[in-house]
Design an enzyme around this catalytic site. Structure first.
Site, PDB file in Angstrom:
ATOM      1  N   HIS A 228       0.002   2.075  -8.290  1.00 54.21           N
ATOM      2  CA  HIS A 228      -0.861   3.244  -8.024  1.00 54.21           C
ATOM      3  C   HIS A 228      -2.192   3.160  -8.796  1.00 54.21           C
ATOM      4  CE1 HIS A 228       2.296   5.021  -5.779  1.00 54.21           C
ATOM      5  NE2 HIS A 228       2.994   5.511  -6.782  1.00 54.21           N
TER       6      HIS A 228
ATOM      7  N   LEU B  93       0.872  -1.170   0.000  1.00 58.56           N
ATOM      8  CA  LEU B  93       0.000   0.000   0.000  1.00 58.56           C
ATOM      9  C   LEU B  93       0.910   1.220   0.000  1.00 58.56           C
ATOM     10  CD1 LEU B  93      -2.718  -0.948   2.672  1.00 58.56           C
ATOM     11  CD2 LEU B  93      -2.923  -1.060   0.187  1.00 58.56           C
ATOM     12  N   ASP B  94       0.509   2.265  -0.722  1.00 56.90           N
ATOM     13  CA  ASP B  94       1.305   3.482  -0.759  1.00 56.90           C
ATOM     14  C   ASP B  94       1.501   4.034   0.644  1.00 56.90           C
ATOM     15  OD1 ASP B  94       1.242   3.208  -3.487  1.00 56.90           O
ATOM     16  OD2 ASP B  94      -0.330   4.712  -3.791  1.00 56.90           O
ATOM     17  N   ARG B  95       2.530   4.837   0.802  1.00 60.72           N
ATOM     18  CA  ARG B  95       2.830   5.426   2.110  1.00 60.72           C
ATOM     19  C   ARG B  95       1.612   6.136   2.698  1.00 60.72           C
ATOM     20  NH1 ARG B  95       7.501   7.760   4.538  1.00 60.72           N
ATOM     21  NH2 ARG B  95       8.714   7.313   2.661  1.00 60.72           N
TER      22      ARG B  95
END
Length: 235
Positions: free
Chosen positions: A188, A103-105
């Site tokens: 993304h 998962l993105d930051r």
């Protein structure tokens, strides 16, 4: 299962292999009633009992944790500068845990932490098309046209359109709220899908991955072991 003594202790987080070899040589490790000073000694994880400095060390082959990932933490096993999702699992027994997928930051929500490579492969394999559901807050009005577009596939700049995705509008306006289920895991992807239709994701949280659903009782940064029922559904 037969394992070298130094590997057994290293996998249970008692130190690095070199540290453990030194401890074994000093006579700090016992298998059943016998002090063992050879790191290469092979033991049976099912029948032998290992003691490190007179404390029994139980062997656990696999661990499975559900984490509610908070924003600001990276999805990695280790990093020299950054706090990682594995660092949040403070009660882990093993030292080889990793996040299943990323998962993105700035993205929150469901993340499975384990050391089971076979399960990770099944969940992440492009051929499996495991559903992943997200809640998102969107800058821009999400419309029924977007719903139709997502169901058909969206051009996000890759060679192929995205696979059909299910977009549910919870609230529509200049600041919209949605749930989105996708069946692949491109880089993304959720953010790029909305950018392709002229909108911006301002908040993103994963709610579900396959049969695994985020426990709403877990606050960001909290975790728990998977239940027996959750494991049976995953496997």
């Amino acid at each position: 299962m037969k394992l070298r003594l130094d590997r057994y202790l290293a996998e249970m987080g008692l130190g690095t292999r070199s540290e453990i070899k030194k401890a074994i040589a000093k006579g700090l490790v016992r298998v059943n009633d016998t002090i063992v000073k050879k790191a290469e000694f092979k033991l049976d994880t099912e029948t032998d009992t290992v003691f490190f400095q007179n404390q029994a060390v139980s062997y656990i082959e696999y661990e499975y944790y559900m984490l509610n990932k908070p924003a600001g933490v990276i999805s990695a096993s280790e990093d020299r500068k950054e706090s990682t999702v594995v660092d949040l699992i403070t009660e882990r027994k093993r030292n080889d845990l990793f996040p299943v997928g990323r998962l993105d930051r700035d993205t929150e929500g469901l993340l499975l932490i384990t050391n089971d490579g076979a399960l990770s492969h099944r969940l992440l394999s492009p051929k499996k098309h495991v559903d992943k559901t997200y809640y998102a807050e969107i800058h821009g009005e999400v419309t029924e046209e977007d719903v139709e577009q997502f169901a058909e596939g969206v051009d996000i700049g890759d060679e192929k359109l995205t696979m059909p995705a299910e977009l549910i509008i919870l609230e529509s306006g200049m600041e919209s709220k949605i749930e989105l289920t996708i069946r692949e895991g491109r880089f993304h992807q959720v953010k790029r899908m909305f950018r392709a239709v002229g909108k911006e994701v301002v908040y993103l949280k994963r709610l579900r991955m396959g049969s695994l659903v985020l426990d709403q009782g877990l606050k960001p940064g909290e975790y728990r072991e998977l239940t027996k029922e959750e494991m049976e559904q995953l496997c």
